[in-house]
Design an enzyme around this catalytic site. Sequence first.
Site, PDB file in Angstrom:
ATOM      1  N   TYR A 202       0.858  -1.188   0.000  1.00 33.35           N
ATOM      2  CA  TYR A 202       0.000   0.000   0.000  1.00 33.35           C
ATOM      3  C   TYR A 202       0.903   1.250   0.000  1.00 33.35           C
ATOM      4  CZ  TYR A 202      -2.728   3.738   2.107  1.00 33.35           C
ATOM      5  OH  TYR A 202      -3.295   4.945   2.380  1.00 33.35           O
TER       6      TYR A 202
ATOM      7  N   ASP B 256       0.230  -7.713   6.696  1.00 31.39           N
ATOM      8  CA  ASP B 256      -0.914  -6.807   6.584  1.00 31.39           C
ATOM      9  C   ASP B 256      -2.072  -7.630   6.029  1.00 31.39           C
ATOM     10  OD1 ASP B 256      -2.839  -4.950   5.757  1.00 31.39           O
ATOM     11  OD2 ASP B 256      -1.340  -3.409   5.345  1.00 31.39           O
TER      12      ASP B 256
HETATM   13  C1  PLP Z   1      -3.458  -2.719   2.779  1.00 29.64           C
HETATM   14  C2  PLP Z   1      -3.547  -1.459   3.589  1.00 29.64           C
HETATM   15  N1  PLP Z   1      -2.811  -1.347   4.709  1.00 29.64           N
HETATM   16  C3  PLP Z   1      -2.854  -0.234   5.468  1.00 29.64           C
HETATM   17  C4  PLP Z   1      -3.621   0.852   5.115  1.00 29.64           C
HETATM   18  C5  PLP Z   1      -3.614   2.088   5.971  1.00 29.64           C
HETATM   19  O1  PLP Z   1      -4.751   2.154   6.738  1.00 29.64           O
HETATM   20  P1  PLP Z   1      -5.493   3.533   7.190  1.00 29.64           P
HETATM   21  O2  PLP Z   1      -5.922   4.228   5.937  1.00 29.64           O
HETATM   22  O3  PLP Z   1      -6.599   3.057   8.049  1.00 29.64           O
HETATM   23  O4  PLP Z   1      -4.465   4.327   7.941  1.00 29.64           O
HETATM   24  C6  PLP Z   1      -4.410   0.779   3.964  1.00 29.64           C
HETATM   25  C7  PLP Z   1      -5.265   1.921   3.564  1.00 29.64           C
HETATM   26  O5  PLP Z   1      -5.720   2.015   2.441  1.00 29.64           O
HETATM   27  C8  PLP Z   1      -4.366  -0.407   3.178  1.00 29.64           C
HETATM   28  O6  PLP Z   1      -5.091  -0.530   2.051  1.00 29.64           O
END
Ligand code: PLP
Length: 380
Positions: A103, A175
């Site tokens: 991401y 993740d």
């Molecule tokens: C795979 C992934 N990890 C982490 C995040 C980050 O999360 P947040 O937007 O809640 O901070 C995102 C956000 O789009 C994501 O898609």
Amino acid sequence: MSHQHFETLAIHAGQEPDAATGAVVPPIHQVSTYKQDGVGGLRGGYEYSRSANPTRTALEENLAALEGGSRGLAFASGLAAEDCLLRTVLTPGDHVVIPNDAYGGTFRLFAKVAQRWGVEWSVADTADPTAVRAQLRDRTKVVWVETPSNPLLGITDIEQVAAVARGAGARLVVDNTFASPYLQQPLALGADVVVHSTTKYMGGHSDVVGGALVTSDAALAEELAFHQNAMGAIAGPFDSWLVMRGVKTLAVRMDRHSANAERVAEMLVQHPKVTEVLYPGLESHPGHEVAAKQMRSFGGMVSFRVAGGEEAAVEVCNRAELFTLGESLGGVESLIEHPGRMTHASAAGSLLEVPGDLVRLSVGIESVDDLLEDLRAALG
Ligand SMILES: Cc1ncc(COP(=O)(O)O)c(C=O)c1O
């Protein structure tokens, strides 16, 4: 409650009816501080809501149960959870292996924030355990994996990469945002920590931003909880309650997300304006077998490349109607976006840059026939 099935845990773990009233849903304890019965005389172990809050505790216990971990911690966002994790386990000079299709915000956190504090990182195609091994250094403390990845839907074999990380004395962080614990349980496959943006499938209704960490390592959990309080980016009571409410229907939502996404992917494969469909449920996907092994079904995210390049891909995004043009994912409503100009713009010019002709779909749980009609119209 560990003998119970996922669907039952999602509704009941950490969700005991309120002791005072019998309310079947944990109340929103919208409070900052707690009356003490004499100095140090805490009634329920609560003294101040940054340190702990009963609504957040209910969510944290639920998250731990769903991921099969011993401890869950809830944060103000996915990135706040990631930040807490990396500042807990890394010190200057340490090294992290990050995936080549993480991401964009995760990449930015390492490249633009952690690097300033002396944390080194290198990039690997985590779908290939040999490529991960090739990036290991003496001070590699973390191997970071996203599977399925955002936005290219790459699949990493969690068991294999866990063995590579363990062999180097590094921790494996997964993740699990795209899969959710209903589809995939990384701790059981050897991961040390699971990260979530609970903003996505866990919340499930596009009405809350949140994050979480789950682990089974008791010593690490203590350190993470210390940093959660010391750094302070906690999930508030109302946000915790919203995520909890979403999680109760996670299993039924994910079943429908997966079923709808499979139909969408099949339609796109046949479409003359689509040059490539990235969906782990397709037998043609290079990670299909690994995904079938470690996931219950293939999830609701589908990406595809459009004939005619970047402008054509942007046009498809602009023409879609039922698929709402917007960032984020994992809600009941379908979303469409152009990663290169939107969610992954921060990776432009880096090893994580995404193709300009790429479109990403978060396939919702509306009628799949309506979704297919909208996409066909958008493709023209
Ligand atoms: C795979 C992934 N990890 C982490 C995040 C980050 O999360 P947040 O937007 O809640 O901070 C995102 C956000 O789009 C994501 O898609």
